[in-house]
Design an enzyme around this catalytic site. Sequence first.
Site, PDB file in Angstrom:
ATOM      1  N   TYR A 150     -30.505  14.139  13.885  1.00  0.00           N
ATOM      2  CA  TYR A 150     -31.884  14.494  13.553  1.00  0.00           C
ATOM      3  C   TYR A 150     -32.127  14.250  12.064  1.00  0.00           C
ATOM      4  O   TYR A 150     -31.191  14.202  11.267  1.00  0.00           O
ATOM      5  CB  TYR A 150     -32.143  15.971  13.856  1.00  0.00           C
ATOM      6  CG  TYR A 150     -32.393  16.276  15.316  1.00  0.00           C
ATOM      7  CD1 TYR A 150     -33.657  16.678  15.757  1.00  0.00           C
ATOM      8  CD2 TYR A 150     -31.380  16.171  16.252  1.00  0.00           C
ATOM      9  CE1 TYR A 150     -33.896  16.963  17.090  1.00  0.00           C
ATOM     10  CE2 TYR A 150     -31.609  16.456  17.598  1.00  0.00           C
ATOM     11  CZ  TYR A 150     -32.869  16.855  18.006  1.00  0.00           C
ATOM     12  OH  TYR A 150     -33.099  17.130  19.331  1.00  0.00           O
ATOM     13  N   VAL A 165     -41.304  13.000  16.485  1.00  0.00           N
ATOM     14  CA  VAL A 165     -41.288  13.753  17.735  1.00  0.00           C
ATOM     15  C   VAL A 165     -40.127  13.220  18.560  1.00  0.00           C
ATOM     16  O   VAL A 165     -40.074  12.043  18.881  1.00  0.00           O
ATOM     17  CB  VAL A 165     -42.618  13.583  18.506  1.00  0.00           C
ATOM     18  CG1 VAL A 165     -42.562  14.355  19.815  1.00  0.00           C
ATOM     19  CG2 VAL A 165     -43.785  14.074  17.655  1.00  0.00           C
ATOM     20  N   SER A 166     -39.188  14.099  18.884  1.00  0.00           N
ATOM     21  CA  SER A 166     -38.001  13.673  19.632  1.00  0.00           C
ATOM     22  C   SER A 166     -38.358  13.385  21.091  1.00  0.00           C
ATOM     23  O   SER A 166     -39.289  13.974  21.653  1.00  0.00           O
ATOM     24  CB  SER A 166     -36.925  14.761  19.581  1.00  0.00           C
ATOM     25  OG  SER A 166     -36.522  14.999  18.259  1.00  0.00           O
ATOM     26  N   ALA A 167     -37.592  12.496  21.708  1.00  0.00           N
ATOM     27  CA  ALA A 167     -37.777  12.190  23.121  1.00  0.00           C
ATOM     28  C   ALA A 167     -37.537  13.448  23.957  1.00  0.00           C
ATOM     29  O   ALA A 167     -36.629  14.225  23.667  1.00  0.00           O
ATOM     30  CB  ALA A 167     -36.817  11.088  23.545  1.00  0.00           C
ATOM     31  N   PRO A 168     -38.339  13.686  25.001  1.00  0.00           N
ATOM     32  CA  PRO A 168     -38.198  14.917  25.783  1.00  0.00           C
ATOM     33  C   PRO A 168     -36.805  15.135  26.354  1.00  0.00           C
ATOM     34  O   PRO A 168     -36.337  16.274  26.407  1.00  0.00           O
ATOM     35  CB  PRO A 168     -39.232  14.730  26.902  1.00  0.00           C
ATOM     36  CG  PRO A 168     -40.278  13.852  26.293  1.00  0.00           C
ATOM     37  CD  PRO A 168     -39.523  12.898  25.419  1.00  0.00           C
TER      38      PRO A 168
END
Length: 303
Positions: free
Chosen positions: A164, A20-23
Amino acid sequence: MDDGRTLPTGPASGDFSSSVSAPDVVFEKLSHLELGPHHTALDVGYGSGCHTAYLCERVGSDRVTAVEMDHDLADRGAANLKRAGYAPHLVCDDGLLGVPERAPYDRIISTAALRTVPCPWIGHVREGGLILTPFGTAYENAGLLKLRVTRGRAEGRFVGGASYMWMRGQRPGRALNVSDDAPARRSASPIDPHEVLQGSYAQNFAIGLQVPDVSYSHRGRGDDRKVQFVDQSGTSVAIVRYSRWWEDDAVRVWGPRDLWGEVVTSFSWYQRERRPDVTRFGVTADAEGQRFWLDEPGRPVAS
């Protein structure tokens, strides 16, 4: 980890394959999507469902389609979205194929990196629509690519950096198909390897666009430190020594290609062009294939 082969309970070993990528990273990427409230969107790689929820919040669940390849992640993401009150159209399948039954889309956005823009995506986007995806090469995975689709062609620039995890179907290979007893061609290096391999990510990215099928890895420390280059077929290999790089045995090459020579040539081109930023490079993708260019499509980047 390892596409689910490593259980959530551990032990933690292997390669990371989903996250889950950082917001702040997510919203920086979404800012390039030009997503209006009337648009339809395809979200490729919905994972936990968080990214898909952002799209639903912008355009409404009925305008969002999301696809996830991993069955366990797909189930968990679907449960998270339902619990949060979102109801997009969800599909568990290979995202590289798109979701043709819901096409056309105004926007396609990927949460994993590509090496090649899939032809189905181009065909599934409305005229004038956008594709936004992390993009890289076997050499360097570091670009965020924004393409506009017109008349069956997707074309556009890199709008910034983005590192990514790879789309599963486009991960660089790790094959090594050189015989153990194959003789090596030995030579001196024409340049200090530190100059080529200790530069910025922009430098590595530019080199990678010219040798997109070449990956490298380091081994050893101090005077024993070396770098190994391998092409995706595994039939060409080069090992370069950092220390005493000017000596006649500093470079060893196997196979039909001189990979170190190709990398050095690419580095020299980057220097002659006055070290262009990532955002000066672009991609054209259509039924004929994929081409990289600098500043404009008429200035191809040789590969």
